[in-house]
Scaffold this active site. Structure first.
Site, short mmCIF file in Angstrom:
data_model
loop_
_atom_site.label_atom_id
_atom_site.label_comp_id
_atom_site.label_asym_id
_atom_site.label_seq_id
_atom_site.Cartn_x
_atom_site.Cartn_y
_atom_site.Cartn_z
N LYS A 1 4.56 -11.49 3.65
CA LYS A 1 3.03 -11.87 3.16
C LYS A 1 2.91 -11.54 2.17
CE LYS A 1 0.03 -8.02 3.83
NZ LYS A 1 -0.90 -8.05 1.99
N GLU B 1 -9.26 -9.52 3.50
CA GLU B 1 -9.95 -8.23 3.65
C GLU B 1 -11.50 -8.61 2.74
OE1 GLU B 1 -7.83 -4.85 1.24
OE2 GLU B 1 -5.89 -6.60 1.36
N GLU C 1 -0.52 -12.54 -1.21
CA GLU C 1 -0.99 -12.31 -1.52
C GLU C 1 -1.77 -13.66 -2.55
OE1 GLU C 1 -2.71 -9.35 -3.36
OE2 GLU C 1 -1.73 -7.82 -2.02
N SER D 1 1.10 -1.00 0.03
CA SER D 1 -0.23 0.38 -0.18
C SER D 1 0.05 1.35 0.12
CB SER D 1 -0.96 -0.23 0.96
OG SER D 1 -0.43 -0.46 2.30
N ASP E 1 5.75 -7.35 3.03
CA ASP E 1 4.68 -7.67 1.32
C ASP E 1 5.59 -7.63 0.15
OD1 ASP E 1 1.23 -7.29 2.06
OD2 ASP E 1 1.31 -6.11 1.31
#
Length: 260
Positions: free
Chosen positions: A110, A179, A112, A43, A81
């Site tokens: 992390k 999320e 995805e 982000s 991330d």
């Protein structure tokens, strides 16, 4: 805090607090707070670099943000991330990227999604790199999803997320980030796995919560339903800037002991 502490917190029903951070100044403040852990999210592409999504985040950015945050927060657990496509270019590249983040100061990475990269997640775990799997709305799939939209609303979609969660657990991931999925689905996943879940827009029944620092401090202007604003930071900071500009314009700064 360690990955074992995440598991212990779940067993003892103690909620885990997590916040994003990208620089040493804010990290220093977080380090002095009661927040349990820090996420250096991709982000940063939006909050720090002005992009419209997380997709443009670069590996070099993530490394430098991680190093900056670790310098400011030496006592906190740091999750970093893996940016867009770093786990889709082969095992060697993914391992190198994850290793760079740990060398820069992260405690874990992390990633995805699970489907299509199970071998990479397993390899990282077996290589001593703790992994948290990110499920539901995975922002790197922004273009595929057609925007930031809630996931898992249909029975079929929910079943896929549950399957991913159980695969991640079996691979050895130490936690899950959920999320923008229905609260009922998040509760079901949380109760069906032994590893902790961290929610964002996924209801109160997750084992912990994460928010973007700029959102919860009211600095970004981002006002999604699930974001609670704890400070009107944008107006407070703007007010300070304007007061400084006025003092300069009026020759009121510097003055007194500020002048040598």
């Amino acid at each position: 805090m360690t990955t074992l502490d995440f598991l212990k917190a779940k067993k003892e029903n103690k909620k885990i607090s997590m916040i994003t951070c990208y620089d040493s100044t804010f990290a220093g403040i977080v380090n002095e707070s009661d927040i349990d852990s820090i996420l250096i999210g991709d982000s940063c592409a939006m909050t720090m670099h002005g992009e419209k999504s997380t997709v443009p985040a670069q590996m070099d950015w993530m490394v430098e943000h991680t190093r900056s945050v670790r310098n400011g927060a030496p006592d906190k657990f740091i999750l970093a991330d893996m940016p867009f496509l770093t786990t889709r270019k082969g095992l060697e590249y993914a391992t190198d990227c994850a290793g760079r983040l740990l060398v820069a100061g992260a405690n874990a990475v992390k990633i995805e999604g699970v489907f299509g990269q199970e071998d990479i997640l397993k390899h990282l775990v077996l290589s001593g790199i703790p992994v948290m799997a990110h499920l539901g709305l995975t922002p790197q799939f922004y273009n595929a999803f057609g925007g930031h939209k809630m996931q898992g609303k249909t029975e079929e979609a929910a079943a896929k997320i549950i399957e991913e969660a159980k695969i991640a657990e079996s691979i050895g991931c130490f936690g899950l980030l959920l999320e923008c999925i229905p609260a009922e689905l998040a509760k079901k996943i949380t109760e069906s796995v032994s590893i902790p879940t961290i929610g964002i827009g996924a209801g109160v029944d997750c084992d912990g919560q994460v928010l973007v620092l700029q959102d919860m401090l009211g600095m970004s202007g981002f006002k999604m339903r699930f974001v609670r604003q704890y400070l009107n930071g944008r107006e407070l900071i703007k007010g300070a800037f304007n007061a400084y500009a006025a003092d300069v314009a009026d020759s009121a700064f510097p003055a007194g002991d500020e002048i040598k």
